[in-house]
Design a protein around this motif. Structure first.
Motif, short mmCIF file in Angstrom:
data_model
loop_
_atom_site.label_atom_id
_atom_site.label_comp_id
_atom_site.label_asym_id
_atom_site.label_seq_id
_atom_site.Cartn_x
_atom_site.Cartn_y
_atom_site.Cartn_z
N LYS A 14 0.72 -1.20 0.00
CA LYS A 14 0.00 -0.11 0.06
C LYS A 14 0.81 1.26 -0.09
CE LYS A 14 -4.07 -1.77 2.17
NZ LYS A 14 -5.22 -1.58 3.35
N LYS A 15 0.24 2.26 -0.45
CA LYS A 15 1.00 3.47 -0.45
C LYS A 15 0.61 4.30 0.93
CE LYS A 15 0.96 5.98 -4.13
NZ LYS A 15 2.27 6.48 -4.98
N PHE A 16 1.89 4.61 1.49
CA PHE A 16 1.59 5.42 2.96
C PHE A 16 2.31 6.53 2.75
CE2 PHE A 16 0.34 2.28 6.53
CZ PHE A 16 0.25 1.26 5.84
N LEU A 17 1.48 7.66 3.38
CA LEU A 17 2.23 9.04 3.47
C LEU A 17 1.99 9.47 4.50
CD1 LEU A 17 3.13 11.48 1.88
CD2 LEU A 17 0.78 12.34 2.05
N TYR A 18 3.25 9.82 5.23
CA TYR A 18 3.51 10.62 6.51
C TYR A 18 3.55 12.01 6.37
CZ TYR A 18 4.59 5.93 8.26
OH TYR A 18 4.50 4.56 8.42
N ASP A 46 4.88 1.11 0.26
CA ASP A 46 5.42 2.22 -0.55
C ASP A 46 5.44 3.42 0.18
OD1 ASP A 46 6.04 4.06 -2.49
OD2 ASP A 46 4.45 3.39 -3.76
N VAL A 47 6.55 3.73 0.83
CA VAL A 47 6.29 5.14 1.90
C VAL A 47 6.77 6.28 1.12
CG1 VAL A 47 7.22 5.82 3.98
CG2 VAL A 47 6.67 3.57 3.76
N SER A 48 6.11 7.44 1.65
CA SER A 48 6.52 8.71 1.23
C SER A 48 6.34 9.57 2.30
CB SER A 48 5.63 9.39 0.00
OG SER A 48 5.72 8.59 -1.12
N LEU A 49 7.17 10.58 2.44
CA LEU A 49 6.96 11.55 3.46
C LEU A 49 6.69 12.85 2.90
CD1 LEU A 49 8.41 9.31 5.02
CD2 LEU A 49 9.83 11.10 6.31
N ALA A 50 5.78 13.58 3.62
CA ALA A 50 5.39 15.28 3.14
C ALA A 50 5.86 16.01 4.21
CB ALA A 50 4.18 15.04 2.85
N PHE A 51 6.47 17.16 4.05
CA PHE A 51 7.02 18.15 4.77
C PHE A 51 6.24 19.47 4.51
CE2 PHE A 51 10.27 15.03 5.03
CZ PHE A 51 10.34 14.91 6.36
N ILE A 52 5.15 19.76 5.25
CA ILE A 52 4.46 21.19 4.81
C ILE A 52 4.43 21.89 6.01
CG2 ILE A 52 3.18 19.88 3.00
CD1 ILE A 52 0.84 19.76 4.89
N THR A 86 12.59 6.71 0.23
CA THR A 86 13.35 7.62 -0.60
C THR A 86 12.56 8.89 -1.31
OG1 THR A 86 12.94 6.37 -2.47
CG2 THR A 86 14.85 5.84 -1.32
N LYS A 87 11.27 8.83 -0.72
CA LYS A 87 10.63 9.84 -1.46
C LYS A 87 10.31 10.93 -0.19
CE LYS A 87 8.22 7.01 -3.13
NZ LYS A 87 6.92 6.00 -3.75
N LEU A 88 10.97 11.93 -0.44
CA LEU A 88 10.72 13.23 0.77
C LEU A 88 10.18 14.32 -0.04
CD1 LEU A 88 12.24 11.09 2.32
CD2 LEU A 88 13.35 13.02 3.51
N TYR A 89 8.81 14.73 0.20
CA TYR A 89 8.25 15.58 -0.48
C TYR A 89 8.04 16.91 0.27
CZ TYR A 89 6.93 11.92 -3.81
OH TYR A 89 6.75 10.98 -4.71
N VAL A 90 9.03 18.29 -0.19
CA VAL A 90 8.82 19.51 0.59
C VAL A 90 7.87 20.41 -0.24
CG1 VAL A 90 10.27 20.85 1.44
CG2 VAL A 90 11.06 18.72 1.50
N GLU A 91 7.02 21.00 0.38
CA GLU A 91 6.18 21.88 -0.27
C GLU A 91 6.99 23.53 -0.43
OE1 GLU A 91 1.78 22.12 0.31
OE2 GLU A 91 2.34 23.91 1.38
#
Lengths: 144, 102
Positions: A14-18, A46-52, A86-91
């Motif tokens: 599953k796709k997980f977003l923190y 399938d892990v991603s991190l969001a930094f907002i 490996t996916k760190l999304y920064v706004e």
């Protein structure tokens, strides 16, 4: 109840977003999020991190915590690549509102095993609309 | 009869900085601590507000909290003074009362 729900060959990825929205140290959220990400990494999702919002401060360069008696956990973000996070999304808008740019962030990287272990940046700066799309494409969202 | 105002929350998350600045008197001192330090970074959305507040108040920031969040002295809005813990104590002693905006 099918056994494969709990893992093994038949388990679904599953796709997980923190979603990280708080500055580090003032509250425990940033550290707790990082701990959960590291624990969750064992489940091979399938892990991603969001930094907002103030969450962008979690991965800012030059954190020195000697003066506040708290452990500086920012170097741990560099270990995420070893856990295949490996996916760190920064706004971009969150950075700009705070007078920050991508150059103020730590250069977090991972080794791409599909590309002869080439070192690649984990941080991807995205705009607010792109972040909304990333959020709407997830199976599970965990907020901190 | 100066008041020391302390703010410990980010202005992006709570309205305490704005509310505090709306309730200060001439000669008051404002000290930003913990996540409050995020409000005094140069170029942030609150930089102009912090700059204009200095027309009647003195602004301070707790250096250890600033350093923990990767903010260097050169990153501060002009006129904001970093203080250490003993400087915090001095501010409390110099002022007639302390108001914590939580």
């Amino acid at each position: 109840m099918a056994m494969d729900e709990a893992g093994g060959g038949g388990a679904t990825t599953k796709k997980f977003l923190y979603v990280n929205r708080k500055a580090p140290y003032g509250t425990i959220y940033a550290l707790e999020s990082l701990e959960v990400v590291l624990i969750g990494a064992a489940f091979e999702q399938d892990v991603s991190l969001a930094f907002i919002d103030d969450g962008v401060y979690q991965i800012i360069k030059g954190q020195k915590t000697d003066g506040i008696g708290a452990k500086n956990f920012s170097p741990t973000y560099n270990a995420l690549g070893d856990y295949e996070v490996t996916k760190l999304y920064v706004e971009a808008e969150s950075l700009a509102e705070r007078g920050l740019s991508v150059d103020d962030l730590m250069p977090i990287t991972f080794e791409d095993e599909d590309d002869d272990y080439a070192e690649k940046p984990s941080i991807q700066v995205v705009n607010r609309a792109e972040m909304a799309d990333i959020m709407s494409g997830q199976d599970v969202i965990l907020s901190f | 009869m100066a008041t020391l105002h302390t703010i410990n929350k980010s202005p992006f998350e709570r309205s305490t900085l704005v509310s505090c600045l709306n309730h200060t008197s001439e000669g008051d001192k404002i000290l930003l601590i913990e996540d409050g330090v995020i409000g005094v970074r140069k170029g942030s959305a609150f930089a102009e507000l912090v700059k204009s507040a200095q027309s009647n108040c003195a602004l301070y920031v707790l250096a250890p909290d600033m350093e923990a969040r990767g903010i260097a002295q050169g990153d501060l809005v002009d006129g904001v003074t970093p203080v250490d813990y003993s400087g915090f104590v001095d501010l409390v002693a110099e002022c007639d009362r302390t108001q914590s905006w939580l």
